[in-house]
Design an enzyme around this catalytic site. Structure first.
Site, short mmCIF file in Angstrom:
data_model
loop_
_atom_site.label_atom_id
_atom_site.label_comp_id
_atom_site.label_asym_id
_atom_site.label_seq_id
_atom_site.Cartn_x
_atom_site.Cartn_y
_atom_site.Cartn_z
N TYR A 94 0.85 -1.19 0.00
CA TYR A 94 0.00 0.00 0.00
C TYR A 94 0.88 1.24 0.00
O TYR A 94 2.05 1.20 0.38
CB TYR A 94 -0.94 0.02 1.22
CG TYR A 94 -0.25 0.19 2.56
CD1 TYR A 94 -0.06 1.46 3.11
CD2 TYR A 94 0.21 -0.90 3.29
CE1 TYR A 94 0.57 1.63 4.34
CE2 TYR A 94 0.83 -0.75 4.51
CZ TYR A 94 1.01 0.52 5.04
OH TYR A 94 1.63 0.69 6.26
N CYS A 95 0.32 2.35 -0.45
CA CYS A 95 0.94 3.67 -0.29
C CYS A 95 -0.11 4.59 0.32
O CYS A 95 -1.01 4.11 1.03
CB CYS A 95 1.53 4.19 -1.60
SG CYS A 95 0.34 4.44 -2.93
#
Length: 351
Positions: A94-95
């Site tokens: 994820y970011c």
């Protein structure tokens, strides 16, 4: 292999099976992250500023090109690190919003055969969930008692017999007093505390009571969410009693072994409240190893503070329970009996 985009609900079932990679910068990760994540930054702190500024001034295309220009020379290093860390080649990534950075990392990893699950909406989706969860309505039962009555130990025993508990001090890495940080890991940020707190709440059954220790709004430098704190004040409270000597003995057991200089610093932090004479007397007692004396001195202050906090609690929702001189198993039985009285609306009593 192609990536698979997953929702937050799908994430919960997968997280226990695959490692979790946070593709954000070091600074973002240090501020807060999904618990259990490992940071593999696609853009480091300065690079993130450059790309973010370019995005605002010239748009996404220019920012994307710049991002590749900055990170491209490091692709081989990133791949080597990830292959070393995750030889099974299965990860969740994820970011911030599930955008460019996690997409780049996903593309890189699938090029070398990784099975990638990418969180839709990124950390922002998770953070919205955790923020909301710690501000929901909960069925709380508060365990109160003056300093040294062993509330945390009782919570642990309650958990052992199948009761739902949340150990706020454990989550906060702080025991809630001037002495509370001694020997503890560094406290998380407020945002990360809420994430950890939400993880603990997520495991609870909202239809059942959750035991929680009576706390002030601040635990060290962390602040409880307003709504949760006000729920604590409005919840039923069991105020446990122990003899002064029992309390002194328990505090000595936990604190007498700690470094003398840190104990003295903790006393000095209270100097304005204790006054010069009592501060000096406590420090002398610490230096001489007279733990009973300095602990008794501190309890004069902490008992007044506890009474002040107890007065904030909702009227008519307190049971006072004397656990003096009884063993832990008997104490738990009395606490569970008191819980039953609350469920039967039996309040304002002394046992």
């Amino acid at each position: 292999m192609a990536e698979q985009l997953i929702s937050l609900s799908e994430f919960w079932s997968l997280r226990d099976h695959f490692p979790l990679i946070d593709a954000r910068s070091e600074g973002e990760f240090e501020q807060s992250q999904i618990p259990g994540s490992i940071n593999i930054p696609i853009l480091n702190n300065p690079e993130r500023v450059v790309v973010g500024t370019l995005y605002k001034e010239k748009g996404s295309e220019e920012a994307t090109i710049k991002g590749f220009e900055l990170v491209g020379p490091r692709f081989h290093l990133i791949l080597k690190d990830v292959l070393k860390l995750f030889p099974q080649k299965k990860v969740i990534i994820y970011c911030w919003r599930g955008g460019m950075r996690s997409q780049i990392l996903s593309w890189l990893l699938t090029m070398v055969g990784f099975e990638v699950y990418r969180l839709k909406g990124g950390y922002k989706t998770y953070r919205t969930y955790s923020f909301d969860l710690v501000r929901k309505d909960w069925n709380l039962l508060v365990l109160g008692g003056k300093t040294g009555t062993g509330k945390t130990r009782l919570l642990q025993k309650l958990q052992e017999v199948g009761e739902q508990i949340i150990d706020l001090e454990g989550l906060a890495n702080h025991k809630g007093s001037s002495f509370g940080s001694i020997g503890q890991p560094a406290q998380p940020t407020v945002e990360q505390f809420e994430n950890i707190f939400a993880e603990a709440l997520r495991k609870q059954n909202p239809a059942k009571s959750i035991w929680i220790e009576n706390e002030s709004r601040k635990i060290g430098r962390l602040i409880l969410p307003d709504k949760f704190y006000h729920q604590m004040l409005a919840a039923p409270l069991i105020d446990i009693l122990k003899t002064d000597q029992e309390r002194i003995d328990l505090i000595a057991e936990e604190y007498a072994c700690l470094p003398t200089d840190e104990l003295i610093l903790a006393v000095l932090r209270l100097k304005k409240r204790l006054g010069g004479l009592r501060t000096s007397q406590a420090i002398v007692a610490i230096v001489e190893g007279n733990h009973s004396d300095w602990i008794s001195n501190m309890l004069i202050y902490y008992d007044k503070a506890y009474t002040f906090d107890l007065d904030k609690h909702a009227e008519g929702k307190t049971i006072q329970l004397d656990l003096s001189g009884i063993d832990p198993d008997s104490s738990i039985k009395k606490l569970l009996d008191a819980k039953t009285k609350f469920n039967g609306k039996h309040t304002n009593t002394t046992d």
